[in-house]
Design a protein around this motif. Structure first.
Motif, PDB file in Angstrom:
ATOM      1  N   ALA A 159      27.157 -40.243 -11.037  1.00 46.35           N
ATOM      2  CA  ALA A 159      27.825 -39.460 -12.077  1.00 46.35           C
ATOM      3  C   ALA A 159      29.333 -39.353 -11.902  1.00 46.35           C
ATOM      4  O   ALA A 159      30.042 -39.087 -12.873  1.00 46.35           O
ATOM      5  CB  ALA A 159      27.214 -38.060 -12.136  1.00 46.35           C
ATOM      6  N   SER A 160      29.848 -39.516 -10.691  1.00 42.90           N
ATOM      7  CA  SER A 160      31.299 -39.437 -10.510  1.00 42.90           C
ATOM      8  C   SER A 160      31.741 -40.352  -9.386  1.00 42.90           C
ATOM      9  O   SER A 160      30.968 -40.648  -8.461  1.00 42.90           O
ATOM     10  CB  SER A 160      31.742 -37.999 -10.199  1.00 42.90           C
ATOM     11  N   ASP A 161      32.994 -40.790  -9.453  1.00 44.57           N
ATOM     12  CA  ASP A 161      33.538 -41.661  -8.410  1.00 44.57           C
ATOM     13  C   ASP A 161      33.596 -40.932  -7.076  1.00 44.57           C
ATOM     14  O   ASP A 161      33.372 -41.544  -6.029  1.00 44.57           O
ATOM     15  CB  ASP A 161      34.926 -42.171  -8.809  1.00 44.57           C
ATOM     16  N   ALA A 162      33.884 -39.635  -7.092  1.00 46.87           N
ATOM     17  CA  ALA A 162      33.947 -38.874  -5.835  1.00 46.87           C
ATOM     18  C   ALA A 162      32.597 -38.887  -5.120  1.00 46.87           C
ATOM     19  O   ALA A 162      32.528 -39.094  -3.905  1.00 46.87           O
ATOM     20  CB  ALA A 162      34.393 -37.437  -6.101  1.00 46.87           C
ATOM     21  N   MET A 163      31.515 -38.679  -5.860  1.00 51.30           N
ATOM     22  CA  MET A 163      30.183 -38.718  -5.246  1.00 51.30           C
ATOM     23  C   MET A 163      29.863 -40.128  -4.748  1.00 51.30           C
ATOM     24  O   MET A 163      29.319 -40.304  -3.656  1.00 51.30           O
ATOM     25  CB  MET A 163      29.123 -38.240  -6.236  1.00 51.30           C
ATOM     26  N   HIS A 164      30.205 -41.129  -5.551  1.00 50.31           N
ATOM     27  CA  HIS A 164      29.957 -42.529  -5.178  1.00 50.31           C
ATOM     28  C   HIS A 164      30.688 -42.869  -3.879  1.00 50.31           C
ATOM     29  O   HIS A 164      30.076 -43.386  -2.931  1.00 50.31           O
ATOM     30  CB  HIS A 164      30.414 -43.433  -6.322  1.00 50.31           C
ATOM     31  N   GLN A 165      31.978 -42.564  -3.837  1.00 53.37           N
ATOM     32  CA  GLN A 165      32.773 -42.889  -2.652  1.00 53.37           C
ATOM     33  C   GLN A 165      32.295 -42.119  -1.418  1.00 53.37           C
ATOM     34  O   GLN A 165      32.299 -42.638  -0.302  1.00 53.37           O
ATOM     35  CB  GLN A 165      34.264 -42.617  -2.915  1.00 53.37           C
ATOM     36  N   GLY A 166      31.898 -40.859  -1.622  1.00 53.37           N
ATOM     37  CA  GLY A 166      31.388 -40.061  -0.509  1.00 53.37           C
ATOM     38  C   GLY A 166      30.172 -40.716   0.131  1.00 53.37           C
ATOM     39  O   GLY A 166      30.060 -40.795   1.363  1.00 53.37           O
ATOM     40  N   THR A 167      29.251 -41.194  -0.699  1.00 52.50           N
ATOM     41  CA  THR A 167      28.059 -41.869  -0.169  1.00 52.50           C
ATOM     42  C   THR A 167      28.429 -43.168   0.534  1.00 52.50           C
ATOM     43  O   THR A 167      27.904 -43.457   1.614  1.00 52.50           O
ATOM     44  CB  THR A 167      27.042 -42.136  -1.293  1.00 52.50           C
ATOM     45  N   LEU A 168      29.315 -43.955  -0.051  1.00 52.39           N
ATOM     46  CA  LEU A 168      29.701 -45.214   0.593  1.00 52.39           C
ATOM     47  C   LEU A 168      30.281 -44.956   1.981  1.00 52.39           C
ATOM     48  O   LEU A 168      29.967 -45.676   2.943  1.00 52.39           O
ATOM     49  CB  LEU A 168      30.702 -45.984  -0.272  1.00 52.39           C
ATOM     50  N   LYS A 169      31.094 -43.912   2.096  1.00 52.17           N
ATOM     51  CA  LYS A 169      31.669 -43.571   3.406  1.00 52.17           C
ATOM     52  C   LYS A 169      30.588 -43.135   4.382  1.00 52.17           C
ATOM     53  O   LYS A 169      30.585 -43.521   5.552  1.00 52.17           O
ATOM     54  CB  LYS A 169      32.725 -42.481   3.249  1.00 52.17           C
ATOM     55  N   THR A 170      29.662 -42.316   3.910  1.00 57.99           N
ATOM     56  CA  THR A 170      28.586 -41.828   4.778  1.00 57.99           C
ATOM     57  C   THR A 170      27.683 -42.968   5.234  1.00 57.99           C
ATOM     58  O   THR A 170      27.361 -43.081   6.422  1.00 57.99           O
ATOM     59  CB  THR A 170      27.752 -40.761   4.046  1.00 57.99           C
ATOM     60  N   ILE A 171      27.266 -43.815   4.307  1.00 56.69           N
ATOM     61  CA  ILE A 171      26.396 -44.936   4.665  1.00 56.69           C
ATOM     62  C   ILE A 171      27.111 -45.852   5.650  1.00 56.69           C
ATOM     63  O   ILE A 171      26.543 -46.235   6.684  1.00 56.69           O
ATOM     64  CB  ILE A 171      25.938 -45.729   3.412  1.00 56.69           C
TER      65      ILE A 171
END
Length: 194
Positions: A159-171
């Protein structure tokens, strides 16, 4: 520290919940995902789809935390128009579809693990929607179950780039290798197949 996973033939590609209800996020991914599916097939790598849904969300609202969270009206009813996989997605007639999926984790109460184990898969490639819910939860679950994880940065969306980027960093920090679909396709092209 960046970690790199050796790309070998013991891979499987999982496309998570590319369904009508998520069309606004999922439809833009179709060209990259379809190109990646084609590369996987050329390398004889199995392709699996998941299709999230509930038999009767109104009844499950009293027992399912996920349905309680989103409400019966916000949950996907199996067989409904919203439950259908998106037109244009390259689903092959022999590709398994995990239509029994009913929570964020594509392993939970599905055939996913038995399929991967029957194919001697040691690395799961994850794409689809939503990056930070079903894709991330499944990636974490795969890691905990001792599978290597490749997570496609432009083959997932939310739903948002912030959520997307947060997951990419975590993974990338603790669960798997994050790469683009094009980078993966380049690596798959070097596999001679099983």
């Amino acid at each position: 520290m960046a970690r790199s996973i050796t790309i070998n033939p013991n891979l499987a590609l999982l496309i998570i919940d590319m369904q009508k209800t998520f069309e606004s996020m999922a439809k833009p991914l179709i060209p990259e995902i379809n190109a990646t599916i084609a590369s996987a097939r050329k390398a004889n790598i199995p392709v699996i789809f998941s299709q999230h849904g509930h038999e009767n969300p109104d009844e499950e609202e009293s027992t399912s935390v996920l349905v309680k969270w989103w409400g019966a009206s916000g949950s996907i009813k199996r067989g409904s128009a919203d439950w259908q996989l998106l037109p244009g997605l390259d689903v092959g007639k022999n590709d398994p579809v995990l239509s029994e999926k009913s929570t964020y984790d594509a392993f939970h109460n599905t055939r996913l693990k038995s399929l991967l184990d029957s194919w001697n898969v040691d690395t799961l490639i994850i794409s689809g929607v939503l990056t930070n819910l079903c894709c991330e939860t499944t990636a974490r679950s795969a890691f905990v179950q001792n599978y290597n994880v490749i997570f496609l940065s432009d083959g997932t969306a939310t739903a948002s780039d912030a959520m997307h980027q947060g997951t990419l960093k975590t993974i990338g920090f603790g669960f798997g290798q994050v790469m683009t679909c094009a980078d993966l396709r380049e690596k798959l092209a070097k596999i001679k197949g099983k």
